[in-house]
Design a protein around this motif. Sequence first.
Motif, PDB file in Angstrom:
ATOM      1  N   ASP A  78     -73.355  68.895  72.482  1.00 26.52           N
ATOM      2  CA  ASP A  78     -74.689  68.989  71.876  1.00 26.52           C
ATOM      3  C   ASP A  78     -74.979  70.406  71.387  1.00 26.52           C
ATOM      4  N   ARG A  81     -73.001  70.959  68.153  1.00 29.43           N
ATOM      5  CA  ARG A  81     -73.571  70.300  66.975  1.00 29.43           C
ATOM      6  C   ARG A  81     -74.776  71.067  66.442  1.00 29.43           C
ATOM      7  N   THR A 102     -66.476  62.442  64.956  1.00 26.14           N
ATOM      8  CA  THR A 102     -67.826  61.888  64.837  1.00 26.14           C
ATOM      9  C   THR A 102     -68.804  62.877  64.201  1.00 26.14           C
ATOM     10  N   ASN A 103     -68.454  64.157  64.186  1.00 26.85           N
ATOM     11  CA  ASN A 103     -69.331  65.157  63.572  1.00 26.85           C
ATOM     12  C   ASN A 103     -69.138  65.265  62.069  1.00 26.85           C
ATOM     13  N   ALA A 205     -73.010  59.079  74.707  1.00 27.33           N
ATOM     14  CA  ALA A 205     -72.299  58.472  73.590  1.00 27.33           C
ATOM     15  C   ALA A 205     -71.094  57.660  74.033  1.00 27.33           C
ATOM     16  N   SER A 209     -68.775  54.735  72.268  1.00 23.59           N
ATOM     17  CA  SER A 209     -67.416  54.992  71.790  1.00 23.59           C
ATOM     18  C   SER A 209     -66.329  54.561  72.765  1.00 23.59           C
ATOM     19  N   GLN A 403     -73.589  56.466  62.839  1.00 22.35           N
ATOM     20  CA  GLN A 403     -72.992  56.221  64.151  1.00 22.35           C
ATOM     21  C   GLN A 403     -73.870  56.708  65.290  1.00 22.35           C
ATOM     22  N   ASP A 404     -74.467  57.877  65.132  1.00 19.30           N
ATOM     23  CA  ASP A 404     -75.300  58.429  66.206  1.00 19.30           C
ATOM     24  C   ASP A 404     -76.476  57.504  66.520  1.00 19.30           C
ATOM     25  N   GLN A 405     -77.059  56.918  65.494  1.00 18.22           N
ATOM     26  CA  GLN A 405     -78.192  56.023  65.703  1.00 18.22           C
ATOM     27  C   GLN A 405     -77.748  54.718  66.369  1.00 18.22           C
ATOM     28  N   SER A 407     -75.123  54.423  68.284  1.00 17.22           N
ATOM     29  CA  SER A 407     -74.797  54.813  69.651  1.00 17.22           C
ATOM     30  C   SER A 407     -76.047  54.874  70.519  1.00 17.22           C
ATOM     31  N   GLN A 408     -77.109  55.451  69.990  1.00 16.42           N
ATOM     32  CA  GLN A 408     -78.362  55.549  70.751  1.00 16.42           C
ATOM     33  C   GLN A 408     -78.880  54.169  71.116  1.00 16.42           C
TER      34      GLN A 408
END
Length: 446
Positions: A78, A81, A102-103, A205, A209, A403-405, A407-408
């Motif tokens: 975190d 990022r 993923t970044n 995450a 993943s 993807q982040d959304q 994952s959340q």
Amino acid sequence: MSRNRVRAAAAAGALLAGALTACSGSGDDDGSVTIKLLEYQKARADVIEPLIPEFERAMARRGQEVKVELIADTLTDDQFRTKITQQLHSGSAPDVIDMGGTNVTGLAGAGYLLKLDEYLDGWDGWDQYYASVKDGVRQPDGGYYSLPHEASVQSLFYRKDVLERLGVDTSQPRTWDELIGRMKQVRAETGEAPMVLPAGTAWGAGSWSEGLLPIVAGTGSTLYDAESRKWTLESEGLSAAFDLYAELIEDGLLPARDLQNPNPWEPTKYQKFPEGTITVAAQGSWGWKYDWGPEGAAPIENVREKVGVWDYPALVPGTEPYSVSGGGYGYSVSAESGHPDAAAELVKWLSSGVPLAKQLTAVGAVSPRKDLSGTAPYKDEPTLLEAERKLPGTVQPLLGDGQDQVSQAVQGTTAELVSGDADGGEAADDFAEEAEELLGRPRVAK
């Protein structure tokens, strides 16, 4: 496209011919060029540091004076990022950034990363990369903004020694029903939840993943469509995966209390799997080194004799057992790098031969290339070589921006399952609703 990105593309032909013309005209007072490389994990920085002088000497033999400044800035994911996004936005980022795949999508989409296609086309090293690895790092516009220097294979790791002692079959389970039957045998003998799949908000995450995603990936259901750039949030595969979690929790086969621990991997992967209480764990090939190897977080003595690997069993009719190929870390170049040609040379050199073999061995990663199996020290890692042999036949889930959304949403809905606040159908519905809200309607397929 930024001015530097245009200049980099125009200079690519000269680079492939072996010249660094864009760099030779500018740089330090002594005529050399200095580029900066960021490593934010200590293990990666430690293996890279002694390689830098070798690269500098290799470039000197080609008549190019290139210096590399290693920025070893130990950060959490975190923290990284946040910091790299700020630096890229302000134009102060290092030339080369080593980071997880993923970044890349979000940063590339924002125009922060250099498109590397012109540097990769015609490079013989690129021809050695497995197709699944290339597919995994190709971005929605069809281009490449990261050169992967590792791959991973995700499977189910199991305690051979414990299962054999309990008289439980250790052959590859063909279906989840078959595996569940075996886990019920174990629970009847031990009274403990015998397996772990990441789930819930505490796992972060990883619940996506390393938990839900690998299960859905083998169902044949589409998650993301690259052409439309939209996510499918309701499917047979997603419903089956949420139902599977619900069944495992209801039958006492997943350690629900441990999954609500602030650090759920500690009582599960770092305590109960090493002691043999948990007998099956969803895991990636990195587990041989980082988790259970001699220098891992929770070493298992004689781990290769005690631990085996299964493919994921089939979940829906018409499918077969499979493993999942996942991305690892890759080198990206800042779109605002003053020396993109030199940066690309460093990226390719680090992703080849002995330098790559040393990195793979240090972090327990699988080679993304076909030509490393005979290169020391990687050639002396049988568990990694075994995982690499699976790589061409693995499932590679297609993913994209958002993807982040997603994952959340997975974290929240699997937390409902773990706490008993939802059954499989309710969790699937809640996931679709929450993910759509987070993604925005235009990014959701209907």
